[in-house]
Design an enzyme around this catalytic site. Sequence first.
Site, PDB file in Angstrom:
ATOM      1  N   TRP A  88      -3.891  -1.841  -0.908  1.00 56.03           N
ATOM      2  CA  TRP A  88      -3.897  -3.121  -1.779  1.00 56.03           C
ATOM      3  C   TRP A  88      -4.621  -3.937  -0.844  1.00 56.03           C
ATOM      4  O   TRP A  88      -3.386  -4.266   0.245  1.00 56.03           O
ATOM      5  CB  TRP A  88      -2.478  -3.317  -2.188  1.00 56.03           C
ATOM      6  N   LYS A 107      -1.542  -8.636 -18.635  1.00 51.31           N
ATOM      7  CA  LYS A 107      -1.235  -8.925 -17.251  1.00 51.31           C
ATOM      8  C   LYS A 107      -2.566 -10.081 -16.947  1.00 51.31           C
ATOM      9  O   LYS A 107      -2.340 -10.883 -16.028  1.00 51.31           O
ATOM     10  CB  LYS A 107      -1.103  -7.954 -16.317  1.00 51.31           C
ATOM     11  N   ARG A 155       1.673   1.270  -6.783  1.00 52.99           N
ATOM     12  CA  ARG A 155       1.883   0.043  -5.991  1.00 52.99           C
ATOM     13  C   ARG A 155       0.786  -0.838  -5.441  1.00 52.99           C
ATOM     14  O   ARG A 155       0.678  -2.099  -4.936  1.00 52.99           O
ATOM     15  CB  ARG A 155       2.659   0.507  -4.537  1.00 52.99           C
ATOM     16  N   GLU A 198       8.126 -16.402 -23.026  1.00 53.51           N
ATOM     17  CA  GLU A 198       7.279 -15.284 -22.938  1.00 53.51           C
ATOM     18  C   GLU A 198       7.976 -13.987 -22.868  1.00 53.51           C
ATOM     19  O   GLU A 198       7.311 -12.773 -23.552  1.00 53.51           O
ATOM     20  CB  GLU A 198       6.276 -15.575 -21.765  1.00 53.51           C
ATOM     21  N   CYS A 251       0.904  -1.120  -0.091  1.00 49.12           N
ATOM     22  CA  CYS A 251      -0.071  -0.085  -0.064  1.00 49.12           C
ATOM     23  C   CYS A 251       0.886   1.246  -0.045  1.00 49.12           C
ATOM     24  O   CYS A 251       2.100   1.048   0.264  1.00 49.12           O
ATOM     25  CB  CYS A 251      -0.974   0.211   1.376  1.00 49.12           C
ATOM     26  N   LYS A 309       8.710 -18.911 -18.683  1.00 49.96           N
ATOM     27  CA  LYS A 309       9.311 -17.823 -18.347  1.00 49.96           C
ATOM     28  C   LYS A 309      10.096 -17.326 -19.583  1.00 49.96           C
ATOM     29  O   LYS A 309      10.312 -16.168 -20.216  1.00 49.96           O
ATOM     30  CB  LYS A 309      10.258 -17.757 -17.426  1.00 49.96           C
ATOM     31  N   HIS A 344      12.147 -40.486 -24.922  1.00 49.58           N
ATOM     32  CA  HIS A 344      10.838 -40.672 -25.974  1.00 49.58           C
ATOM     33  C   HIS A 344      10.490 -39.876 -27.092  1.00 49.58           C
ATOM     34  O   HIS A 344       9.526 -39.846 -27.556  1.00 49.58           O
ATOM     35  CB  HIS A 344       9.611 -40.978 -24.939  1.00 49.58           C
ATOM     36  N   GLU A 377       7.645 -24.268 -16.040  1.00 50.87           N
ATOM     37  CA  GLU A 377       7.645 -22.873 -15.731  1.00 50.87           C
ATOM     38  C   GLU A 377       8.900 -22.350 -16.131  1.00 50.87           C
ATOM     39  O   GLU A 377       8.808 -21.024 -16.733  1.00 50.87           O
ATOM     40  CB  GLU A 377       7.559 -22.593 -14.193  1.00 50.87           C
ATOM     41  N   ASN A 405       0.711   0.290   6.517  1.00 46.47           N
ATOM     42  CA  ASN A 405       1.309  -0.781   5.650  1.00 46.47           C
ATOM     43  C   ASN A 405       1.644  -1.783   6.460  1.00 46.47           C
ATOM     44  O   ASN A 405       2.432  -1.879   7.402  1.00 46.47           O
ATOM     45  CB  ASN A 405       2.226  -0.424   4.836  1.00 46.47           C
ATOM     46  N   GLY A 406       1.524  -3.090   5.916  1.00 46.07           N
ATOM     47  CA  GLY A 406       2.053  -4.401   6.803  1.00 46.07           C
ATOM     48  C   GLY A 406       0.838  -5.393   7.174  1.00 46.07           C
ATOM     49  O   GLY A 406      -0.341  -5.056   6.884  1.00 46.07           O
TER      50      GLY A 406
HETATM   51  C1  F6R Z   1       3.077 -16.194 -16.946  1.00 45.72           C
HETATM   52  C2  F6R Z   1       1.665 -15.854 -16.757  1.00 45.72           C
HETATM   53  C3  F6R Z   1       0.498 -16.417 -17.106  1.00 45.72           C
HETATM   54  C4  F6R Z   1      -0.683 -16.292 -16.027  1.00 45.72           C
HETATM   55  C5  F6R Z   1      -1.966 -16.826 -16.459  1.00 45.72           C
HETATM   56  C6  F6R Z   1      -2.871 -16.982 -15.219  1.00 45.72           C
HETATM   57  O1  F6R Z   1       4.176 -15.535 -16.673  1.00 45.72           O
HETATM   58  O2  F6R Z   1       1.880 -14.659 -15.858  1.00 45.72           O
HETATM   59  O3  F6R Z   1       0.509 -17.562 -17.814  1.00 45.72           O
HETATM   60  O4  F6R Z   1       0.034 -17.211 -15.017  1.00 45.72           O
HETATM   61  O5  F6R Z   1      -2.459 -15.926 -17.559  1.00 45.72           O
HETATM   62  O6  F6R Z   1      -3.080 -15.717 -14.822  1.00 45.72           O
HETATM   63  P1  F6R Z   1      -3.724 -15.625 -13.075  1.00 45.72           P
HETATM   64  O7  F6R Z   1      -2.854 -16.160 -12.359  1.00 45.72           O
HETATM   65  O8  F6R Z   1      -4.003 -14.161 -13.096  1.00 45.72           O
HETATM   66  O9  F6R Z   1      -5.101 -16.344 -13.352  1.00 45.72           O
END
Ligand code: F6R
Length: 610
Positions: free
Chosen positions: A73, A605, A27, A490, A2, A487, A506, A483, A99-100
């Site tokens: 937040w 996002k 933030r 993407e 926050c 990373k 395989h 994962e 905050n906290g």
């Molecule tokens: C990868 C990434 C996406 C999300 C996916 C689900 O770095 O961020 O693969 O993990 O779109 O998003 P959430 O977790 O917000 O449902």
Amino acid sequence: MCGIVGYIGDKDACEILVEGLKRLEYRGYDSAGVALLADSRIDVMKTPGKVARLEKMVSGPRPAKVGIGHTRWATHGEPNTVNAHPHTDCTGKIAIIHNGIIENHSALKTKLISLGHKFRSQTDTEVIAHLIEEFYSRTSNLEVAVRLALKDVDGTFGLVVMSASEPDILVAARRGSPLLIGLGDSENLIASDASALIRHTRDVIYLHDNEIAVISRKNVSLKNLDDEAIEREAEHLTFDLEQIEKGGFDHFMLKEINEQPETVLNAFRGRLIDDEGISKMGGLRDVEDKIANAKRFVILACGTSWHAALVGKYILEQYAKIPVEVDYASEFRYRNPVLLDGDIVWAISQSGETLDTLAALREARGKGAPVYGIVNVVGSTIARETDAGVYIHAGPEIGVASTKAFTSQLAVLNLINLLVARKRKTISLEQGREIVAEMHRLPEKIQKILDQTDQIEAIAEEFKESRNFLYLGRGVNFPVALEGALKLKEISYIHAEGYPAAEMKHGPIALIDENMPAVFIALGDSTYDKILSNIQEVRARKGNVIVIANEADGRLRELAKHIIEIPKTLDILSPILSVIPLQLLSYYMAVKRGCNVDQPRNLAKSVTVE
Ligand code: F6R
């Protein structure tokens, strides 16, 4: 997470606070509010939504020259007007922004209610307002009342308090949540982040943990919480606004990777009972028995959250002995899935707004299954539409590639595993205690990995022109391989695939030559020897090998081109550590290839479309 800003001087406090809050909004921004002190009374104005909404609400010149403001937040209680900060005591004469997380807020609240205090919100912060009121009624001194109140508080805080009875001071205190004081000419400011101050002053004093500051127009005095005076020189800030917002890091993604010691700690905070070797989570309190008696878990998620779910399957089946199915939310919703009596469905989502996950959980609810959430954003749609759930408390994640949310999801899945396994008695008290003890050690171990960034950056430099990558792991670290590959693709646009290491023979082994680096996760667990054979197979085909290992032995040293050593931990907690070098590797690969790390092409996002 926050944002905090406070002002005392001769100017229009409201205008300065709102402007400061706008700077802090990056933030977290689910609600905002100000408390203004004039004519020995405090006016509080707050609203859910962005600071622009607050700005409209408070528009026009106002007489107050003292005030505090906050952008929230949410951690405790959904984002609405009542839960927004500032909070006040019963009399409305004391106002606080915070905050906290206050870990013992429930116990304190019960005690304060028995003393006659009346609560309005569900926040942990309001508890501190009443606690200060309690001590103020005995001492009539705000500084002393704040100090005594904080002695009773467990958890973290960066807070600012003001009182209508002492209109010429603000009192601030810090433990675990940053605060800095901006020194002006006949005016002083306080904020959680330099971005809220630098329009007014670049001369600042940072508050350290367990310190309290009394701030007037012309003076700032510092003490520790034991009432001993502290002298500290002011510093002059030279960095620009963008650098401040990114906490001095070049990108939000790197900042968020580096926040993980703290975010993992926050996921565990107040949720571990050391003696009993078990966890407790407020959001699951009423359904604990139902969870422990479930016949099967079905976990739904997308992307990185789906990888976390897959780790959850390994952990829960091994320890809690409960069958777990993990499904892509997008597949689940269209394949007419079978849900049985005794099934519990979990939805994992950082944003809480992913359309596929939301639609899948609605499908599951429609079939009569209880649905619980593991979510980061408090008050998000998924959080609201689930019957119960756990927040991961990772704070706002701004970089599009999910990093800190993933490790916090893993932390929470481990908490759930611990709860279920202990309740089902599939692990002993001793085992439970051992897991809890190791959970406490994780933040320090994460930090150790973050301290090896130079080595990882050098590896990225060497491999930045590669067009393809393989990621291989076994058991609980197979989803980490997935994962790591996600990373890399993407943010650096390099093609990468993750596989269980034994699957290589395989098919994927046909791809291996000197141009195909392979990243192995080979920790010192039961699969170590087998992974070593897989590494040999890659080396025999001239493939370059990068290995994430605990302590590399002679055999590994002979085979691997690069070994990134990470601290040892329990198998079930190891993905929280092993993923961090992979996050850093993809980050540096992307930077060296000139990619837009925080906003990779074609990605958003929060995916609110099908
Ligand atoms: C990868 C990434 C996406 C999300 C996916 C689900 O770095 O961020 O693969 O993990 O779109 O998003 P959430 O977790 O917000 O449902």
